[in-house]
Scaffold this motif. Structure first.
Motif, PDB file in Angstrom:
ATOM      1  N   SER A 168      17.322  69.273  47.632  1.00  0.00           N
ATOM      2  CA  SER A 168      16.678  68.525  46.540  1.00  0.00           C
ATOM      3  C   SER A 168      17.158  67.075  46.522  1.00  0.00           C
ATOM      4  CB  SER A 168      16.969  69.183  45.189  1.00  0.00           C
ATOM      5  OG  SER A 168      16.418  70.481  45.165  1.00  0.00           O
TER       6      SER A 168
ATOM      7  N   GLU B  48      11.497  71.044  41.491  1.00  0.00           N
ATOM      8  CA  GLU B  48      12.012  72.411  41.480  1.00  0.00           C
ATOM      9  C   GLU B  48      11.602  73.103  40.166  1.00  0.00           C
ATOM     10  OE1 GLU B  48      16.061  71.944  42.662  1.00  0.00           O
ATOM     11  OE2 GLU B  48      16.328  74.084  42.985  1.00  0.00           O
TER      12      GLU B  48
ATOM     13  N   ASP C 274       9.379  70.949  46.350  1.00  0.00           N
ATOM     14  CA  ASP C 274      10.703  71.556  46.199  1.00  0.00           C
ATOM     15  C   ASP C 274      10.552  73.021  45.792  1.00  0.00           C
ATOM     16  OD1 ASP C 274      13.389  72.005  46.040  1.00  0.00           O
ATOM     17  OD2 ASP C 274      13.823  70.225  44.834  1.00  0.00           O
ATOM     18  N   GLU C 275      10.774  73.903  46.724  1.00  0.00           N
ATOM     19  CA  GLU C 275      10.620  75.346  46.513  1.00  0.00           C
ATOM     20  C   GLU C 275       9.292  75.683  45.830  1.00  0.00           C
ATOM     21  OE1 GLU C 275      14.148  77.232  45.006  1.00  0.00           O
ATOM     22  OE2 GLU C 275      15.383  75.679  45.873  1.00  0.00           O
TER      23      GLU C 275
HETATM   24 MG   LIG Z   1      17.335  72.295  45.113  1.00  0.00          MG
END
Ligand SMILES: [Mg+2]
Ligand SMILES: Nc1ncnc2c1ncn2[C@@H]1O[C@H](COP(=O)(O)OP(=O)(O)OP(=O)(O)O)[C@@H](O)[C@H]1O
Length: 240
Positions: A46, A86, A161-162
């Motif tokens: 991140s 995220e 992010d994910e």
């Molecule tokens: Mg992360």
């Protein structure tokens, strides 16, 4: 001529909270490419995205977005990227369409109702859910709205992010198909994930971050996919 390299990290060194969290990280993401950034919790994934966005200063090295040095012209760099954080913060008391309208207006993006429906179709958010307040949504449904928002920005570059966290297996497969299609249409995608299988399914290249260092890179063979076993072995290997 348009640059083919959309994202470039060049010997990045980043310190957060007095601790070195990125050390000499270098990689590029080209037009038409999906780059999967893998690594365990706290590896610096991140943080890497945050440096491209100019949220976190670099101690040394450079981040370049579409040929623009983020340290020199952060607004221009940001305009070229859509970022899926995220934990996306959307408004609980607004429905999916209202959230999209609100955030797109904030970003200065003109979108009609048909564009919004089309984006919600692409992420397969059920029609009957679209007019309901987000407070009644599951995690996966919220994630779909956040993904739709990133798509509607229609930028050259996507930082994710994910993105598949909270999605069920069918939605994950659909999402990977969508990302692949976007890259095939010329977008550059930098996708942070813990999911080795998913990364191998969609990425042209994978970088493995460990304790702030890029310790391995894998490339898909022409017309093929990166081997899941190989990446899994590298991911699970103990640091020397
Ligand atoms: Mg992360
Ligand atoms: N705001 C912050 N202030 C200080 N240190 C931070 C901050 N954010 C992250 N860090 C530290 O930076 C390091 C890398 O964190 P980062 O969030 O980039 O990891 P990550 O790979 O994204 O992990 P995860 O998989 O858990 O999301 C960690 O040691 C973390 O403690």
């Amino acid at each position: 001529m348009e640059p083919q390299v959309r994202l470039q990290a060049d010997r990045l060194r980043v310190v957060r909270g007095g601790k070195q969290v990125l050390s000499g990280v270098s990689f590029t993401v080209a037009r038409g490419e999906v780059y999967g950034l893998l690594g365990g919790n706290g590896a610096g994934k991140s943080t890497t995205l945050a440096t491209f966005l100019g949220f976190v200063p670099v101690v040394s090295g450079r981040v370049v977005v579409n040929g623009v040095d983020v340290g020199i012209d952060r607004p221009a760099a940001r305009r070229a990227m859509a970022y899926l954080p995220e934990a996306a913060s959307l408004y609980e008391h607004l429905d999916a369409r209202e959230n999209l309208r609100y955030f797109l207006e904030l970003a200065g993006v003109a979108c009609g109702a048909a564009d919004i429906e089309a984006a919600l179709d692409r992420v397969s958010l059920a029609g009957e859910a679209r007019g309901l307040q987000l407070r009644g949504y599951s995690k996966g449904m919220r994630q779909k709205v956040a993904i739709a928002l990133a798509l509607l920005r229609d930028t050259d570059i996507l930082l994710l992010d994910e993105p598949t966290s909270g999605l069920d297996p069918t939605a994950i497969d659909e999402f990977h198909d969508l990302v692949r299609g976007l890259a095939d249409a010329g977008k550059a995608v930098l996708m942070v994930t813990h999911d080795v299988y998913g990364a191998c399914q969609v990425a042209d290249r994978i970088g493995l971050l460990r304790s702030g260092r890029l310790v391995d890179q894998f490339s898909a063979p022409a017309g093929g996919r990166i081997d899941t076993e190989t990446v899994h072995r590298a991911f699970s290997a103990k640091a020397p």
